[in-house]
Design a protein around this motif. Structure first.
Motif, PDB file in Angstrom:
ATOM      1  N   THR A   1      -0.765 -15.929   4.373  1.00  0.00           N
ATOM      2  CA  THR A   1      -2.026 -15.927   3.575  1.00  0.00           C
ATOM      3  C   THR A   1      -2.246 -14.671   2.690  1.00  0.00           C
ATOM      4  O   THR A   1      -3.270 -14.936   1.955  1.00  0.00           O
ATOM      5  N   SER A   2      -1.798 -13.567   3.310  1.00  0.00           N
ATOM      6  CA  SER A   2      -2.258 -12.400   2.436  1.00  0.00           C
ATOM      7  C   SER A   2      -1.939 -12.565   0.713  1.00  0.00           C
ATOM      8  O   SER A   2      -0.815 -12.567   0.387  1.00  0.00           O
ATOM      9  N   PRO A   3      -2.750 -12.272  -0.035  1.00  0.00           N
ATOM     10  CA  PRO A   3      -2.438 -12.368  -1.530  1.00  0.00           C
ATOM     11  C   PRO A   3      -1.773 -11.076  -2.041  1.00  0.00           C
ATOM     12  O   PRO A   3      -0.972 -11.200  -2.990  1.00  0.00           O
ATOM     13  N   PHE A   4      -1.907  -9.986  -1.103  1.00  0.00           N
ATOM     14  CA  PHE A   4      -1.219  -8.623  -1.498  1.00  0.00           C
ATOM     15  C   PHE A   4       0.209  -9.010  -1.308  1.00  0.00           C
ATOM     16  O   PHE A   4       1.135  -8.500  -1.964  1.00  0.00           O
ATOM     17  N   ALA A   5       0.513  -9.455   0.024  1.00  0.00           N
ATOM     18  CA  ALA A   5       1.905  -9.607   0.354  1.00  0.00           C
ATOM     19  C   ALA A   5       2.653 -10.608  -0.447  1.00  0.00           C
ATOM     20  O   ALA A   5       3.738 -10.633  -0.813  1.00  0.00           O
TER      21      ALA A   5
ATOM     22  N   GLY B   1      -2.376   0.174   8.603  1.00  0.00           N
ATOM     23  CA  GLY B   1      -2.403  -0.773   9.137  1.00  0.00           C
ATOM     24  C   GLY B   1      -2.600  -2.108   8.569  1.00  0.00           C
ATOM     25  O   GLY B   1      -3.037  -3.205   8.908  1.00  0.00           O
ATOM     26  N   LYS B   2      -1.954  -2.087   7.394  1.00  0.00           N
ATOM     27  CA  LYS B   2      -2.344  -3.138   6.314  1.00  0.00           C
ATOM     28  C   LYS B   2      -0.944  -3.746   5.925  1.00  0.00           C
ATOM     29  O   LYS B   2      -0.007  -2.933   5.998  1.00  0.00           O
ATOM     30  N   ILE B   3      -1.039  -5.154   5.740  1.00  0.00           N
ATOM     31  CA  ILE B   3       0.202  -5.936   5.121  1.00  0.00           C
ATOM     32  C   ILE B   3      -0.080  -5.860   3.430  1.00  0.00           C
ATOM     33  O   ILE B   3      -1.301  -6.119   3.068  1.00  0.00           O
ATOM     34  N   PRO B   4       0.907  -5.759   2.623  1.00  0.00           N
ATOM     35  CA  PRO B   4       2.352  -5.700   2.999  1.00  0.00           C
ATOM     36  C   PRO B   4       2.914  -4.187   3.315  1.00  0.00           C
ATOM     37  O   PRO B   4       2.236  -3.242   2.817  1.00  0.00           O
ATOM     38  N   ALA B   5       3.979  -4.180   4.013  1.00  0.00           N
ATOM     39  CA  ALA B   5       4.552  -2.886   4.267  1.00  0.00           C
ATOM     40  C   ALA B   5       6.242  -3.187   3.960  1.00  0.00           C
ATOM     41  O   ALA B   5       6.500  -4.261   4.462  1.00  0.00           O
TER      42      ALA B   5
ATOM     43  N   PHE C   1       4.249   1.348   1.241  1.00  0.00           N
ATOM     44  CA  PHE C   1       3.045   0.744   0.847  1.00  0.00           C
ATOM     45  C   PHE C   1       2.355   1.338  -0.114  1.00  0.00           C
ATOM     46  O   PHE C   1       2.474   2.454  -0.466  1.00  0.00           O
ATOM     47  N   ASP C   2       1.144   0.772  -0.836  1.00  0.00           N
ATOM     48  CA  ASP C   2       0.818  -0.515  -0.681  1.00  0.00           C
ATOM     49  C   ASP C   2       1.452  -1.507  -1.581  1.00  0.00           C
ATOM     50  O   ASP C   2       2.446  -0.885  -2.216  1.00  0.00           O
ATOM     51  N   SER C   3       0.723  -2.652  -2.024  1.00  0.00           N
ATOM     52  CA  SER C   3       1.533  -3.701  -2.661  1.00  0.00           C
ATOM     53  C   SER C   3       1.980  -3.074  -4.070  1.00  0.00           C
ATOM     54  O   SER C   3       3.266  -3.372  -4.630  1.00  0.00           O
ATOM     55  N   PRO C   4       1.194  -2.310  -5.002  1.00  0.00           N
ATOM     56  CA  PRO C   4       1.571  -1.840  -6.156  1.00  0.00           C
ATOM     57  C   PRO C   4       3.060  -0.970  -6.166  1.00  0.00           C
ATOM     58  O   PRO C   4       3.794  -1.009  -7.036  1.00  0.00           O
TER      59      PRO C   4
ATOM     60  N   ALA D   1     -13.825 -12.615   3.183  1.00  0.00           N
ATOM     61  CA  ALA D   1     -13.348 -13.591   4.435  1.00  0.00           C
ATOM     62  C   ALA D   1     -13.365 -12.872   5.637  1.00  0.00           C
ATOM     63  O   ALA D   1     -13.655 -13.513   6.438  1.00  0.00           O
ATOM     64  N   TYR D   2     -13.244 -11.476   5.754  1.00  0.00           N
ATOM     65  CA  TYR D   2     -13.343 -10.922   6.745  1.00  0.00           C
ATOM     66  C   TYR D   2     -14.682 -10.990   7.325  1.00  0.00           C
ATOM     67  O   TYR D   2     -15.033 -10.988   8.661  1.00  0.00           O
ATOM     68  N   GLU D   3     -15.523 -10.823   6.429  1.00  0.00           N
ATOM     69  CA  GLU D   3     -17.016 -11.077   6.886  1.00  0.00           C
ATOM     70  C   GLU D   3     -17.456 -12.068   7.310  1.00  0.00           C
ATOM     71  O   GLU D   3     -18.118 -12.397   8.220  1.00  0.00           O
TER      72      GLU D   3
HETATM   73  N1  LIG Z   1      -4.372  -2.260  -1.033  1.00  0.00           N
HETATM   74  C1  LIG Z   1      -3.478  -2.894  -0.221  1.00  0.00           C
HETATM   75  C2  LIG Z   1      -4.208  -3.996   0.264  1.00  0.00           C
HETATM   76  C3  LIG Z   1      -3.722  -4.713   1.459  1.00  0.00           C
HETATM   77  C4  LIG Z   1      -4.689  -5.292   2.337  1.00  0.00           C
HETATM   78  O1  LIG Z   1      -5.910  -5.246   2.243  1.00  0.00           O
HETATM   79  N2  LIG Z   1      -4.231  -6.312   3.336  1.00  0.00           N
HETATM   80  C5  LIG Z   1      -4.696  -6.984   4.274  1.00  0.00           C
HETATM   81  C6  LIG Z   1      -4.521  -8.459   4.445  1.00  0.00           C
HETATM   82  S1  LIG Z   1      -4.659  -9.325   2.851  1.00  0.00           S
HETATM   83  C7  LIG Z   1      -4.739  -6.358   5.564  1.00  0.00           C
HETATM   84  O2  LIG Z   1      -3.480  -6.257   5.853  1.00  0.00           O
HETATM   85  N3  LIG Z   1      -5.763  -6.028   6.349  1.00  0.00           N
HETATM   86  C8  LIG Z   1      -5.755  -5.669   7.503  1.00  0.00           C
HETATM   87  C9  LIG Z   1      -7.070  -4.793   7.777  1.00  0.00           C
HETATM   88  O3  LIG Z   1      -7.807  -4.436   6.913  1.00  0.00           O
HETATM   89  O4  LIG Z   1      -7.077  -4.566   8.972  1.00  0.00           O
HETATM   90  C10 LIG Z   1      -2.325  -3.547  -1.013  1.00  0.00           C
HETATM   91  O5  LIG Z   1      -2.261  -3.540  -2.095  1.00  0.00           O
HETATM   92  O6  LIG Z   1      -1.243  -3.646  -0.286  1.00  0.00           O
END
Ligand SMILES: N[C@@H](CCC(=O)N[C@@H](CS)C(=O)NCC(=O)O)C(=O)O
Length: 199
Positions: A8-12, A49-53, A63-66, A110-112
């Motif tokens: 579901t991650s738009p960045f991934a 701790g974020k996706i994608p890696a 990381f990150d997506s760009p 969505a997290y909120e």
């Molecule tokens: N700037 C980052 C944003 C990545 C991001 O926010 N990923 C979310 C999933 S959509 C995530 O892993 N969140 C986990 C968290 O914040 O704990 C990118 O472009 O990769």
């Protein structure tokens, strides 16, 4: 290479689309993780701790997506998604920045929604919502000049709009933004998009 991802991650999804646009699925193993469960393997790859890696074959993690998208574009054969120089490059990066910001605002909302009642901030949600609507209007104004071949800008926009369709079905963004709507419908027919649709 190994990509830490989620359906579901738009960045991934940006990265997964780029992998497919570059015909490189055989080079990238996708491993689904839940970032919010703090998997150690993801933290080892991305301290944020974020996706994608993306872990390269020599063990380097990106990381990150760009950054991941530009790495794949620059090192794999095929048409460039990041134009090399000139106004086309700045336009692609500018559109990517707008789409990534829209995703940031949408993911934050969505997290909120997952927070306990007393931990929510309606004021923050209101600001993020206005930011999403302004950015959609901006993109509607830019859409006539998007062109036919995908760039990292239009790929990112497609992923941002797909995420809105997944999580903000009630937003009805298409009604007043016909050019963006037509663009998104066209883009969604590309295999790179149809194969990576949010689950
Ligand atoms: N700037 C980052 C944003 C990545 C991001 O926010 N990923 C979310 C999933 S959509 C995530 O892993 N969140 C986990 C968290 O914040 O704990 C990118 O472009 O990769």
């Amino acid at each position: 290479m190994k990509l830490y991802t989620s359906p579901t991650s738009p960045f991934a999804r940006k990265v997964r689309v780029v992998v497919r646009e570059k015909n490189a699925t055989s080079l990238v193993t996708e491993e689904v993780v839940v970032a919010r469960q703090d998997p150690p393997a993801l933290h080892a790859a991305n301290p944020l701790g974020k996706i994608p890696a993306l872990v390269l074959d020599d063990g380097t993690a990106l990381f990150d997506s760009p950054v991941i998208c530009e790495y794949l574009d620059a090192t794999l054969p095929g048409p460039l998604l990041f134009p090399a120089t000139g106004p086309a490059r700045w336009q692609a990066l500018r559109l990517q920045a707008a789409a990534d910001g829209l995703m940031d605002a949408a993911v934050s909302i969505a997290y909120e929604r997952m927070r306990e009642e007393g931990e929510r901030s309606p004021g923050a949600v209101e600001r993020w919502s206005r930011s999403i609507l302004r950015t959609l209007d901006f993109l509607e104004g830019e859409a006539p000049a998007f062109g036919d071949g995908p760039t990292i800008g239009t790929v990112a926009i497609g992923c941002a709009l797909g995420y809105l369709d997944l999580r903000f079905d009630d937003l009805g963004w298409r009604g007043t933004r016909p050019v963006l709507d037509a663009f998104h419908k066209r883009l969604s027919t590309r295999p790179s998009f149809s194969e990576t649709g949010p689950a």
